[in-house]
Design a protein around this motif. Structure first.
Motif: not given
Length: 232
Positions: A105-109, A120-124
């Motif tokens: 998740l954090d990589n995508v964010m 950002r969290r919801e989109r990721a």
């Protein structure tokens, strides 16, 4: 490429024309329409990755131009050189290049600096769901299979809302079964991605299965361009 094809491309098309004598010889010209997947095909050392690096703004050839839609990213005559950040490229590397200390998740964010932090969290999570990784968002790269790491890399690249998606030998580090599955998933995913997409590969079967058109390179030079049917 014919003038007719160039004039008929979508306004968000990518246009590349690069030349230099050395240190890496280049004499390449091609365009890629929005929603089209163009495969750059050729043996090792044919200039494929150098061209991707030039499009991404990681390398500046001595001559030529790179345009995407109405934006000039590189023009040697005008002295224009946009930074990688200004170009907003989505790039999937051969080795994935994930941050090992961050979860999926954090990589995508990390790719979402253009989005308000509270979104950002919801989109990721939505991107991880689209690449079939729901439930694995808390895992670190070392806890994921090669195919799963590849999907995180694709989700991160697309989370940038990129103007162009660049895929540099994206399936070479996984086994054959996983490779075929990832190719099918990319084919499905690209139906909803309306940006130019460039795939670097030395695998003609892969290019034939995934690409709308092929650009054959040798020694940094464009040899042939056309549909897989025309070239094969």
């Amino acid at each position: 490429m014919s003038d007719q094809h160039l004039s008929g491309l979508h306004t968000n098309a990518l246009h590349v024309r690069l030349r230099q004598a050395g240190p890496i010889p280049l004499d390449a010209e091609f365009s890629c329409a929005a929603g089209e997947l163009l495969a750059l095909v050729g043996p090792s050392g044919s200039g494929k990755t150098t061209l991707l690096r030039a499009i991404a703004g990681l390398y500046y050839p001595s001559e030529g131009s790179i345009r995407c839609a109405d934006r000039v990213w590189f023009d040697s005559l005008a002295g224009r050189r946009c930074s990688p950040q200004q170009r907003r490229i989505g790039m999937v590397f051969q080795d994935y290049a994930l941050f090992p200390h961050l979860s999926a998740l954090d990589n995508v964010m990390t790719a979402m600096g253009h989005i308000p932090s509270e979104q950002r969290r919801e989109r990721a999570l939505a991107w991880l769901d689209r690449v079939r990784l729901q439930g694995l968002e808390a895992r670190y790269p070392a806890q994921l299979s090669g195919g799963q790491r590849q999907r995180v890399a694709v989700a991160r690249a697309l989370a940038r809302d990129p103007h162009v998606l660049l895929l540099d030998e994206p399936f070479s580090a996984v086994d054959q079964v996983t490779r075929r599955r990832l190719q099918r998933e990319l084919a499905r995913l690209r139906e909803s991605i309306h940006i130019p997409m460039l795939l670097v590969t030395h695998d003609l079967d892969e290019a034939n299965a995934l690409a709308d058109r092929l650009c054959v390179l040798h020694g940094g030079r464009t040899l042939q361009r056309g549909t897989p049917e025309e070239l094969l």
